[in-house]
Design an enzyme around this catalytic site. Structure first.
Site, mmCIF file in Angstrom:
data_model
loop_
_atom_site.group_PDB
_atom_site.id
_atom_site.type_symbol
_atom_site.label_atom_id
_atom_site.label_comp_id
_atom_site.label_asym_id
_atom_site.label_seq_id
_atom_site.Cartn_x
_atom_site.Cartn_y
_atom_site.Cartn_z
ATOM 1 N N HIS A 22 -13.086 12.971 7.817
ATOM 2 C CA HIS A 22 -12.955 13.529 6.475
ATOM 3 C C HIS A 22 -11.522 14.002 6.234
ATOM 4 O O HIS A 22 -10.976 14.752 7.035
ATOM 5 C CB HIS A 22 -13.926 14.701 6.308
ATOM 6 C CG HIS A 22 -13.876 15.342 4.965
ATOM 7 N ND1 HIS A 22 -14.086 16.678 4.803
ATOM 8 C CD2 HIS A 22 -13.641 14.837 3.748
ATOM 9 C CE1 HIS A 22 -13.982 16.977 3.512
ATOM 10 N NE2 HIS A 22 -13.706 15.878 2.852
ATOM 11 N N ASP A 30 0.629 -3.996 -0.478
ATOM 12 C CA ASP A 30 0.960 -5.359 -0.866
ATOM 13 C C ASP A 30 1.868 -6.009 0.172
ATOM 14 O O ASP A 30 2.265 -5.381 1.166
ATOM 15 C CB ASP A 30 1.583 -5.385 -2.269
ATOM 16 C CG ASP A 30 2.903 -4.630 -2.393
ATOM 17 O OD1 ASP A 30 3.676 -4.567 -1.409
ATOM 18 O OD2 ASP A 30 3.177 -4.118 -3.492
ATOM 19 N N ASP A 69 -12.997 11.020 -0.987
ATOM 20 C CA ASP A 69 -13.131 12.462 -0.847
ATOM 21 C C ASP A 69 -13.424 13.124 -2.198
ATOM 22 O O ASP A 69 -12.658 12.964 -3.152
ATOM 23 C CB ASP A 69 -11.844 13.031 -0.244
ATOM 24 C CG ASP A 69 -12.016 14.424 0.314
ATOM 25 O OD1 ASP A 69 -12.980 15.120 -0.068
ATOM 26 O OD2 ASP A 69 -11.184 14.825 1.141
ATOM 27 N N MET A 79 1.201 3.874 -6.053
ATOM 28 C CA MET A 79 2.649 4.020 -6.016
ATOM 29 C C MET A 79 3.181 3.888 -7.445
ATOM 30 O O MET A 79 2.870 2.917 -8.140
ATOM 31 C CB MET A 79 3.289 2.950 -5.137
ATOM 32 C CG MET A 79 4.813 3.067 -5.053
ATOM 33 S SD MET A 79 5.579 1.664 -4.204
ATOM 34 C CE MET A 79 5.179 2.024 -2.508
ATOM 35 N N TYR A 118 6.101 6.402 0.663
ATOM 36 C CA TYR A 118 6.452 5.964 2.019
ATOM 37 C C TYR A 118 6.252 7.095 3.030
ATOM 38 O O TYR A 118 5.750 6.874 4.132
ATOM 39 C CB TYR A 118 7.904 5.479 2.087
ATOM 40 C CG TYR A 118 8.190 4.210 1.320
ATOM 41 C CD1 TYR A 118 7.302 3.147 1.301
ATOM 42 C CD2 TYR A 118 9.376 4.066 0.618
ATOM 43 C CE1 TYR A 118 7.569 1.982 0.605
ATOM 44 C CE2 TYR A 118 9.661 2.902 -0.085
ATOM 45 C CZ TYR A 118 8.754 1.862 -0.091
ATOM 46 O OH TYR A 118 9.022 0.717 -0.783
ATOM 47 N N TYR A 136 4.017 -3.252 -6.754
ATOM 48 C CA TYR A 136 3.338 -1.962 -6.874
ATOM 49 C C TYR A 136 1.833 -2.073 -6.643
ATOM 50 O O TYR A 136 1.048 -1.329 -7.219
ATOM 51 C CB TYR A 136 3.665 -1.283 -8.211
ATOM 52 C CG TYR A 136 5.125 -0.918 -8.287
ATOM 53 C CD1 TYR A 136 5.607 0.238 -7.691
ATOM 54 C CD2 TYR A 136 6.048 -1.765 -8.913
ATOM 55 C CE1 TYR A 136 6.948 0.559 -7.723
ATOM 56 C CE2 TYR A 136 7.398 -1.454 -8.950
ATOM 57 C CZ TYR A 136 7.839 -0.290 -8.353
ATOM 58 O OH TYR A 136 9.165 0.027 -8.377
#
Length: 150
Positions: A22, A30, A69, A79, A118, A136
């Site tokens: 959890h 990509d 979650d 992103m 990143y 993206y």
């Protein structure tokens, strides 16, 4: 082949999804993402792959077994496009539909600036690379919990 397990979920990916706890995060990326070098810094420490498909197809498989979650506002993040953080390209629009379908309700994607993405990716449990060629097409999913069965 296994019953009720999406065929894109190979043994390595299934192991990682099951091993995650959890709050652990996975990166689905990509083909342009520096997947191998980032994956070496994650908890798992090696790159996982779902080849031959894009991120939305891979997400459909992953979200068929991975709960997002419910304890956080943004269990799925995208992103951001550099210089255009509010623009949502088609790959991210498609991902939003996959998330909503898997969750059975609207779960809007959060966003994260490219370089912050990143950094977050390096702290993730694992990185799963796909053959997605659209820019993206990178996402972070936070694992949730399954409710007890009555």
């Amino acid at each position: 082949m296994l019953k009720s397990i999406h065929p894109l979920l190979n043994a390595d990916v299934l192991y990682a999804l099951r091993a995650m706890g959890h709050g652990d995060e996975l990166v689905l990326c990509d083909a342009n993402f520096p997947a191998d070098s980032v994956a070496r810094q994650t908890t798992l420490g090696r790159l996982l792959r779902i080849d031959g498909v894009g991120t939305t197809e891979a997400a459909r498989a992953i979200l068929s077994v991975l709960p997002l979650d419910n304890a956080v506002d943004d269990p799925a993040r995208r992103m951001e496009i550099m210089g255009q953080p509010h623009e949502i390209p088609p790959v991210q629009q498609e991902m939003q539909r996959e998330i909503d379908a898997a969750e059975g309700r609207s779960r809007p994607l959060g966003s994260i600036e490219r370089f912050a993405f990143y950094e977050a990716a390096r702290r993730a449990y694992c990185v799963i690379a796909t053959g997605e060629r659209r820019f993206y097409g990178c996402f972070i999913f936070k694992k949730g919990v399954l409710a007890p069965q009555d």
